[in-house]
Structure formats: C-alpha cells, structure tokens
Write an enzyme that holds these catalytic residues in place. Structure first.
Site, PDB file in Angstrom:
ATOM      1  N   ASP A 126     -63.208  35.647 163.098  1.00  0.00           N
ATOM      2  CA  ASP A 126     -63.509  35.976 161.680  1.00  0.00           C
ATOM      3  C   ASP A 126     -62.158  36.873 161.429  1.00  0.00           C
ATOM      4  O   ASP A 126     -62.053  37.841 162.049  1.00  0.00           O
ATOM      5  CB  ASP A 126     -64.705  36.907 161.819  1.00  0.00           C
ATOM      6  CG  ASP A 126     -65.289  37.476 160.512  1.00  0.00           C
ATOM      7  OD1 ASP A 126     -64.626  37.253 159.458  1.00  0.00           O
ATOM      8  OD2 ASP A 126     -66.135  38.254 160.501  1.00  0.00           O
ATOM      9  N   MET A 151     -71.476  45.483 160.754  1.00  0.00           N
ATOM     10  CA  MET A 151     -70.499  46.511 161.062  1.00  0.00           C
ATOM     11  C   MET A 151     -70.886  47.809 160.768  1.00  0.00           C
ATOM     12  O   MET A 151     -70.555  48.459 159.745  1.00  0.00           O
ATOM     13  CB  MET A 151     -69.050  46.072 160.261  1.00  0.00           C
ATOM     14  CG  MET A 151     -68.539  44.805 160.751  1.00  0.00           C
ATOM     15  SD  MET A 151     -67.545  44.163 159.229  1.00  0.00           S
ATOM     16  CE  MET A 151     -68.588  43.081 158.364  1.00  0.00           C
ATOM     17  N   MET A 185     -62.926  39.340 166.182  1.00  0.00           N
ATOM     18  CA  MET A 185     -62.211  39.686 165.058  1.00  0.00           C
ATOM     19  C   MET A 185     -60.881  39.282 165.073  1.00  0.00           C
ATOM     20  O   MET A 185     -59.948  39.878 166.084  1.00  0.00           O
ATOM     21  CB  MET A 185     -62.604  41.273 164.713  1.00  0.00           C
ATOM     22  CG  MET A 185     -63.826  41.686 164.445  1.00  0.00           C
ATOM     23  SD  MET A 185     -64.847  40.652 163.240  1.00  0.00           S
ATOM     24  CE  MET A 185     -63.832  41.015 161.659  1.00  0.00           C
ATOM     25  N   HIS A 202     -72.177  33.479 156.617  1.00  0.00           N
ATOM     26  CA  HIS A 202     -71.729  34.585 157.332  1.00  0.00           C
ATOM     27  C   HIS A 202     -72.024  35.701 156.417  1.00  0.00           C
ATOM     28  O   HIS A 202     -71.661  35.757 155.152  1.00  0.00           O
ATOM     29  CB  HIS A 202     -70.179  34.432 157.571  1.00  0.00           C
ATOM     30  CG  HIS A 202     -69.854  35.571 158.334  1.00  0.00           C
ATOM     31  ND1 HIS A 202     -70.075  35.516 159.873  1.00  0.00           N
ATOM     32  CD2 HIS A 202     -69.173  36.587 158.110  1.00  0.00           C
ATOM     33  CE1 HIS A 202     -69.322  36.675 160.406  1.00  0.00           C
ATOM     34  NE2 HIS A 202     -68.733  37.389 159.318  1.00  0.00           N
ATOM     35  N   SER A 205     -67.785  33.442 154.393  1.00  0.00           N
ATOM     36  CA  SER A 205     -68.237  34.807 154.234  1.00  0.00           C
ATOM     37  C   SER A 205     -68.512  35.183 152.991  1.00  0.00           C
ATOM     38  O   SER A 205     -67.447  35.109 151.976  1.00  0.00           O
ATOM     39  CB  SER A 205     -67.260  35.599 154.628  1.00  0.00           C
ATOM     40  OG  SER A 205     -67.856  37.003 154.411  1.00  0.00           O
ATOM     41  N   MET A 223     -71.613  46.195 155.888  1.00  0.00           N
ATOM     42  CA  MET A 223     -70.531  47.359 156.076  1.00  0.00           C
ATOM     43  C   MET A 223     -71.402  48.586 155.657  1.00  0.00           C
ATOM     44  O   MET A 223     -71.866  48.533 154.736  1.00  0.00           O
ATOM     45  CB  MET A 223     -69.460  47.062 155.328  1.00  0.00           C
ATOM     46  CG  MET A 223     -68.617  45.747 155.744  1.00  0.00           C
ATOM     47  SD  MET A 223     -67.218  45.694 154.934  1.00  0.00           S
ATOM     48  CE  MET A 223     -66.652  44.118 155.386  1.00  0.00           C
ATOM     49  N   ASP A 278     -71.467  39.872 155.786  1.00  0.00           N
ATOM     50  CA  ASP A 278     -70.729  40.881 156.310  1.00  0.00           C
ATOM     51  C   ASP A 278     -71.285  42.102 156.010  1.00  0.00           C
ATOM     52  O   ASP A 278     -71.449  42.478 154.579  1.00  0.00           O
ATOM     53  CB  ASP A 278     -69.502  40.993 155.897  1.00  0.00           C
ATOM     54  CG  ASP A 278     -68.563  39.758 156.742  1.00  0.00           C
ATOM     55  OD1 ASP A 278     -68.605  39.663 157.869  1.00  0.00           O
ATOM     56  OD2 ASP A 278     -67.895  38.931 155.948  1.00  0.00           O
ATOM     57  N   PHE A 292     -62.421  44.666 155.270  1.00  0.00           N
ATOM     58  CA  PHE A 292     -61.988  43.979 154.268  1.00  0.00           C
ATOM     59  C   PHE A 292     -61.821  42.524 154.443  1.00  0.00           C
ATOM     60  O   PHE A 292     -61.389  42.158 155.505  1.00  0.00           O
ATOM     61  CB  PHE A 292     -60.753  44.907 153.834  1.00  0.00           C
ATOM     62  CG  PHE A 292     -60.966  46.230 153.429  1.00  0.00           C
ATOM     63  CD1 PHE A 292     -61.547  46.872 152.339  1.00  0.00           C
ATOM     64  CD2 PHE A 292     -60.766  46.963 154.682  1.00  0.00           C
ATOM     65  CE1 PHE A 292     -61.787  48.250 152.210  1.00  0.00           C
ATOM     66  CE2 PHE A 292     -60.917  48.430 154.462  1.00  0.00           C
ATOM     67  CZ  PHE A 292     -61.453  48.963 153.409  1.00  0.00           C
ATOM     68  N   GLY A 293     -62.064  41.879 153.358  1.00  0.00           N
ATOM     69  CA  GLY A 293     -61.571  40.523 153.350  1.00  0.00           C
ATOM     70  C   GLY A 293     -60.310  40.391 152.975  1.00  0.00           C
ATOM     71  O   GLY A 293     -59.527  41.491 152.452  1.00  0.00           O
ATOM     72  N   GLY A 294     -59.485  39.261 153.199  1.00  0.00           N
ATOM     73  CA  GLY A 294     -58.155  38.870 152.820  1.00  0.00           C
ATOM     74  C   GLY A 294     -57.089  39.608 153.741  1.00  0.00           C
ATOM     75  O   GLY A 294     -55.912  39.658 152.887  1.00  0.00           O
ATOM     76  N   SER A 308     -61.937  34.466 152.071  1.00  0.00           N
ATOM     77  CA  SER A 308     -60.861  34.199 150.871  1.00  0.00           C
ATOM     78  C   SER A 308     -60.648  32.901 150.640  1.00  0.00           C
ATOM     79  O   SER A 308     -60.192  32.101 149.926  1.00  0.00           O
ATOM     80  CB  SER A 308     -59.663  34.975 150.840  1.00  0.00           C
ATOM     81  OG  SER A 308     -59.677  35.999 151.778  1.00  0.00           O
ATOM     82  N   HIS A 323     -73.295  39.440 160.385  1.00  0.00           N
ATOM     83  CA  HIS A 323     -72.345  40.394 161.119  1.00  0.00           C
ATOM     84  C   HIS A 323     -72.427  41.810 160.997  1.00  0.00           C
ATOM     85  O   HIS A 323     -71.970  42.208 159.960  1.00  0.00           O
ATOM     86  CB  HIS A 323     -70.893  39.729 160.749  1.00  0.00           C
ATOM     87  CG  HIS A 323     -69.768  40.665 161.373  1.00  0.00           C
ATOM     88  ND1 HIS A 323     -68.588  40.346 160.786  1.00  0.00           N
ATOM     89  CD2 HIS A 323     -69.521  41.438 162.304  1.00  0.00           C
ATOM     90  CE1 HIS A 323     -67.624  40.994 161.439  1.00  0.00           C
ATOM     91  NE2 HIS A 323     -68.264  41.873 162.443  1.00  0.00           N
TER      92      HIS A 323
HETATM   93  C1  DX5 Z   1     -64.002  41.347 157.744  1.00  0.00           C
HETATM   94  C2  DX5 Z   1     -65.216  40.519 157.837  1.00  0.00           C
HETATM   95  C3  DX5 Z   1     -65.035  39.298 157.586  1.00  0.00           C
HETATM   96  C4  DX5 Z   1     -64.072  38.852 156.228  1.00  0.00           C
HETATM   97  C5  DX5 Z   1     -63.132  37.699 156.166  1.00  0.00           C
HETATM   98  O1  DX5 Z   1     -64.531  42.562 157.945  1.00  0.00           O
HETATM   99  O2  DX5 Z   1     -65.780  40.611 158.905  1.00  0.00           O
HETATM  100  O3  DX5 Z   1     -65.778  38.261 157.472  1.00  0.00           O
HETATM  101  O4  DX5 Z   1     -64.759  38.811 154.824  1.00  0.00           O
HETATM  102  O5  DX5 Z   1     -62.648  37.462 155.079  1.00  0.00           O
HETATM  103  P1  DX5 Z   1     -61.120  36.594 155.047  1.00  0.00           P
HETATM  104  O6  DX5 Z   1     -61.489  35.151 155.477  1.00  0.00           O
HETATM  105  O7  DX5 Z   1     -60.893  36.905 153.701  1.00  0.00           O
HETATM  106  O8  DX5 Z   1     -60.236  37.320 156.205  1.00  0.00           O
HETATM  107 ZN    ZN Z   2     -67.633  39.206 159.358  1.00  0.00          ZN
END
Ligand code: DX5
Ligand code: ZN
Length: 233
Positions: A180, A75, A144, A40, A15, A44, A42, A150-152, A203, A73
């Site tokens: 994901d 969102m 999910m 991937h 991602s 948002m 994302d 958010f990532g991480g 991450s 993806h």
């Molecule tokens: C969250 C995203 C994910 C995210 C994954 O809303 O859909 O794709 O970026 O990031 P990590 O792998 O850091 O959880």
């Molecule tokens: Zn995603």
C-alpha cells in the site's frame, strides 16, 4: 511457472481515499464495475497519522453499493474500542498497525472473535519481526510502501525486500501479502515477483475520474502484476 504464486490469487484493491468524496457511492460502484477485487478503506484519526479521513458510519453508508470485499486499513490508535463498529459497518478484513498499540495480539484475537479476517500493517521503518509471534492470528500482512497518512506519495523501494522477507516467513500459510502506497503499473510487476498478491492503489486507479479511466488504470496494474506471476493477461 511460479508454483509459489498459485495459492494466493492476485488482487487489485483501489483505495477510495483518492476518489471524489462528494459521490462516494457512485465511485465505489464504478471501481467495482471497472474490475476492483477488494475495496480498500483508509481510516485515519489525526493522531496515529497526521490526517483525518472517515469512519464506520461512512463505510456503512457505502456498503450497499458493492458486494466486493471491504478491506479496512485502520490507521488509528487506540484501535480496540472501534473494532466492533468497523465489523458492524460491513468490513470483511480489519487491518491494524503493529505500531498502534501495546497489545497487537489482543487486537487480532478481537478481530477474529468478530468473525473477520485479521490483518497487520507495518510502517516502512517497522521490521518484519513485529509479526513473528502473532503469525497464527494473521490472515493478511499490509506492507506500507509510504509513510501512512496521505495518498499520492512516492513508492519506498525498501518495501520490496520486506515483501520478500514476509513471503519467506509466511510460506505455506494462507496469508495475503498486500502492499500500500505509491503503487502503480510501474512497480506492480516487481511487487508481484517479490511475493505480494494484493496491490492497493489510490491515485493510480482514480486518475482520470471516469469509469473508462478506472478500467484502463486497473487493467494496467493487473496486467503488469499478472505478467510477473507468469499468468495470462
Ligand atoms: C496511505 C494509505 C494508502 C493510500 C494509497 O496512508 O494507506 O492506501 O491511500 O494511495 P496512493 O496509491 O495514492 O499512494
Ligand atoms: Zn491503506
């Protein structure tokens, strides 16, 4: 071993949400070279999820930097007014959230009519029954394993049971099961054993920030999953 894994290939999908946005084209080229299968994306909107990322224009700008599959993806809510823009931007897969609107069936029909693969994503609290009556319109289910936005974040383990249930529900159909959120080498094996064939990682792929680090990071995830699938690493 593992005859039931044979039909869907293992896919690692970095991602780019976790990449350095100041050099997005280079980051895409680097994860491509480092062994990514899909990219991937994302998207948002600050409405369906509490964060804003990027849209079709950014995706269009990075499209020439790789030939790999663009796995979008979305969102966003509503999603229907934007599907054509994402298709035109070069997305190959367009995944919408089951929770994002009242007309999931219509959204999936629209994605297929645009000639793209259609995916449905399920938030951690959404039951698998959400896809029961649209299963004939689905090419991909995105489970999910964090709350999107958010990532991480930390991996939510109930996603493992959900993957198993979706594998049973989709048995015999050409449907990818993608996971994901919080995915790294530590959970990749369990996810593959549960039946996921596509693993998204932000991450866990982009840590280190160099091409060499991305190679190491992608290999670690791939090897853990391949081992659980009974494949040579
Ligand atoms: C969250 C995203 C994910 C995210 C994954 O809303 O859909 O794709 O970026 O990031 P990590 O792998 O850091 O959880
Ligand atoms: Zn995603």
């Amino acid at each position: 071993m593992s005859q039931h894994f044979a039909s869907r290939p293992l896919v690692i999908a970095p991602s780019i949400l976790a990449s350095d946005f100041a050099k997005l084209g280079e980051e895409v080229r680097n994860v491509d070279q480092a062994g990514a299968d899909w990219i991937h994306l994302d998207v948002m909107d600050g409405h369906f999820v509490p964060n804003i990322s990027y849209g079709p224009d950014v995706i269009k700008a990075i499209r020439p930097h790789t030939k790999k599959i663009f796995d979008a993806h979305l969102m966003i809510a509503p999603c229907d007014p934007y599907l054509e823009a994402f298709a035109k931007a070069g997305c190959d897969h367009i995944t919408v959230h089951a929770e994002a609107g009242p007309h999931l069936h219509r959204s999936l029909q629209a994605i297929r009519a645009l000639g793209k693969k259609a995916g449905v994503s399920l938030n951690p609290a959404t039951p698998v029954s959400a896809i029961e009556y649209v299963i004939d319109l689905i090419d991909l289910v995105l489970v999910m394993s964090v709350n999107p936005g958010f990532g991480g974040q930390a991996f939510i383990r109930s996603a493992l049971g959900k993957v198993r249930d979706i594998r049973a529900m989709t048995a015999g159909r050409p449907i990818d099961i993608e996971v994901d959120g919080g995915v790294g080498p530590d959970v990749a094996g369990e996810l593959a054993a549960a039946g996921a064939n596509a693993l998204v990682a932000g991450s866990a792929v982009f840590k280190g920030g160099t091409l060499e680090a991305y190679k190491t990071n992608i290999s670690a995830i791939r090897n853990a999953a391949a081992l659980a699938r009974g494949e040579a690493v």
